[in-house]
Design an enzyme around this catalytic site. Structure first.
Site, PDB file in Angstrom:
ATOM      1  N   TYR A 109       0.862  -1.207   0.009  1.00  0.00           N
ATOM      2  CA  TYR A 109       0.009   0.028   0.192  1.00  0.00           C
ATOM      3  C   TYR A 109       0.787   1.205  -0.085  1.00  0.00           C
ATOM      4  CZ  TYR A 109      -3.377   3.551   1.531  1.00  0.00           C
ATOM      5  OH  TYR A 109      -4.041   4.690   1.473  1.00  0.00           O
ATOM      6  N   GLU A 139      -3.502   7.781  -4.210  1.00  0.00           N
ATOM      7  CA  GLU A 139      -3.442   6.263  -3.244  1.00  0.00           C
ATOM      8  C   GLU A 139      -2.938   5.472  -4.189  1.00  0.00           C
ATOM      9  OE1 GLU A 139      -6.229   4.798   0.062  1.00  0.00           O
ATOM     10  OE2 GLU A 139      -7.275   5.066  -1.695  1.00  0.00           O
TER      11      GLU A 139
END
Length: 422
Positions: free
Chosen positions: A144, A232
């Site tokens: 992530y 993101e």
């Protein structure tokens, strides 16, 4: 992300007034395929892919772009998360499918023009107008990565985790010790040391560290150069050939930068936005649709938040956040009423004006003119105070409209809640 957070706050709590100073709450959100195109321009590794909007385009894309691929990934394109676990109203399960290349057009055909419902769309879902056909990568590790703005450090912050592929909220709950945060000095910019900390936190298995540092720096360059509020990547993945790839990305941009990011803001897809918010943006009104039954028209973000709080206190639920600002024109007030009355869930409207810069007579004239243009089928509670309040009250009284007047905010909220319930 920011908008979803605000919606949860205003609908579930009475302690939201701290958000009141942020007038401009709209943030440009773009589709995955657009984000991939933008990242590619900055030298960031992304899967090869093409966006299509018809069955004919799908067949042509497969022949021209993926002639030697055995399997492809077909991704529905909507501005909401949770696509993979979503359900189409035609019964198809999942908005992301890995299929054989000769079956891609069939599955894409079942997505195009259909409504996909996910945990973020609400039960109404969103229409899929495009699908993104991508190469299937052999991923050996999923991580992530995100860059956002941090109030505490007053600058960008990079958030990374060696686990990925699921929401950051779930990651924070399951692997809190694996999440690292690296604040970046906005004046100095990202350093090799900063980027190395991020790469170390990702705990790469195969990708070259130096190349990974370069990718992190390019991602930061994009974030700053394009006026992002959020970048993101989930997952940021390592492939079997040791490449670091942004397998799926979400990018948001500051609307205040629209004047200098014209190319990016041309990506805006109003068909994916709440039509009330689109109309409000055109009228230069600050509007966020909620799920309640009392429509609110207020001047000033702080007063708007307080108005929603006190509606909740009296047992009601606000249907929206609507700040007409301190210098709204009569035509803007009319447009605000049109937006409020277009919401079928609204059972009453509360107008709460404290005239400082905003004059009460302008609001009153706008209400009267709106009533002439819009069929008002719900009770309207009005509380006026401040500049030209007597003139405003006289305009309303002489209009012959059936209005419920209130002396103060508490009285107005109580009357609005009662009117909505009757």
């Amino acid at each position: 992300m920011v908008r979803a957070l605000l919606k949860r706050l205003v609908s579930n709590t009475l302690t939201v007034a701290g958000k009141s100073q942020h007038h401009q709450l709209r943030r440009l959100n773009i589709h995955e395929y657009q984000g991939a195109e933008l990242m590619s321009k900055y030298g960031i590794n992304v899967p090869k892919g093409v966006a299509v909007s018809s069955a004919e385009e799908i067949k042509k894309a497969i022949q021209e772009v993926f002639p030697n691929e055995n399997e492809l990934v077909v991704k529905s394109q909507i501005l909401a998360g949770g696509r993979g676990l979503g359900t189409f109203k035609n019964g198809l399960k999942g908005g992301v499918h890995i299929v054989k290349a000769d079956e891609a057009d069939q599955i894409a055909g079942k997505m195009l023009g259909q409504i996909l419902v996910t945990k973020q769309t609400g039960p109404q879902g969103k229409v899929v107008s495009k699908v993104y056909i991508c190469e299937k990568l052999a991923l050996i590790n999923e991580m992530y990565f995100a860059i956002t703005l941090d109030r505490k450090t007053a600058g960008p912050i990079i958030i990374a985790c060696s686990k990925g592929g699921t929401s950051i909220e779930d990651l924070a709950e399951k692997y809190p010790d694996m999440i690292i945060k690296v604040p970046i000095d906005v004046f100095q910019g990202i350093t090799d040391e900063d980027a190395a900390k991020v790469v170390d936190g990702l705990a790469l298995k195969a990708a070259d560290k130096k190349a990974a540092i370069d990718q992190v720096k390019k991602l930061y360059e994009l974030f700053c150069a394009c006026d992002c509020t959020l970048l993101e990547i989930n997952p940021l993945a390592e492939t079997s050939d040791s490449q670091l790839v942004a397998a799926d990305a979400k990018l948001n941009f500051d609307d205040n930068a629209a004047y200098r990011q014209k190319e990016i803001f041309a990506y805006r897809d109003p068909t994916q936005e709440d039509p009330r918010e689109v109309a409000a943006a055109k009228a230069d009104l600050n509007y966020i649709g909620l799920d309640g039954e009392i429509g609110c028209m207020v001047n000033g973000a702080g007063l708007a938040m307080a108005t929603m709080d006190i509606i909740k206190l009296h047992g009601g639920t606000p249907a929206n956040f609507l700040d007409v600002g301190g210098n709204a024109s009569e035509s803007q007030v009319v447009e605000a009423f049109k937006i409020l009355t277009s919401d079928e869930k609204v059972k009453a409207i509360l107008v709460n004006i404290f005239g400082g810069i905003m004059r009460c007579d302008i609001i009153a004239s706008g209400i009267v003119n709106a009533a002439k243009q819009v069929s008002l089928k719900v009770p309207v509670v009005v509380r006026l105070e401040g500049t030209n309040v007597d003139q405003g009250k006289r305009i309303l009284k002489e209009s012959g409209m059936t209005l419920v007047t209130a002396e103060d905010l508490d009285d107005a909220a109580e009357k609005a809640v009662k009117a909505a319930a009757s």
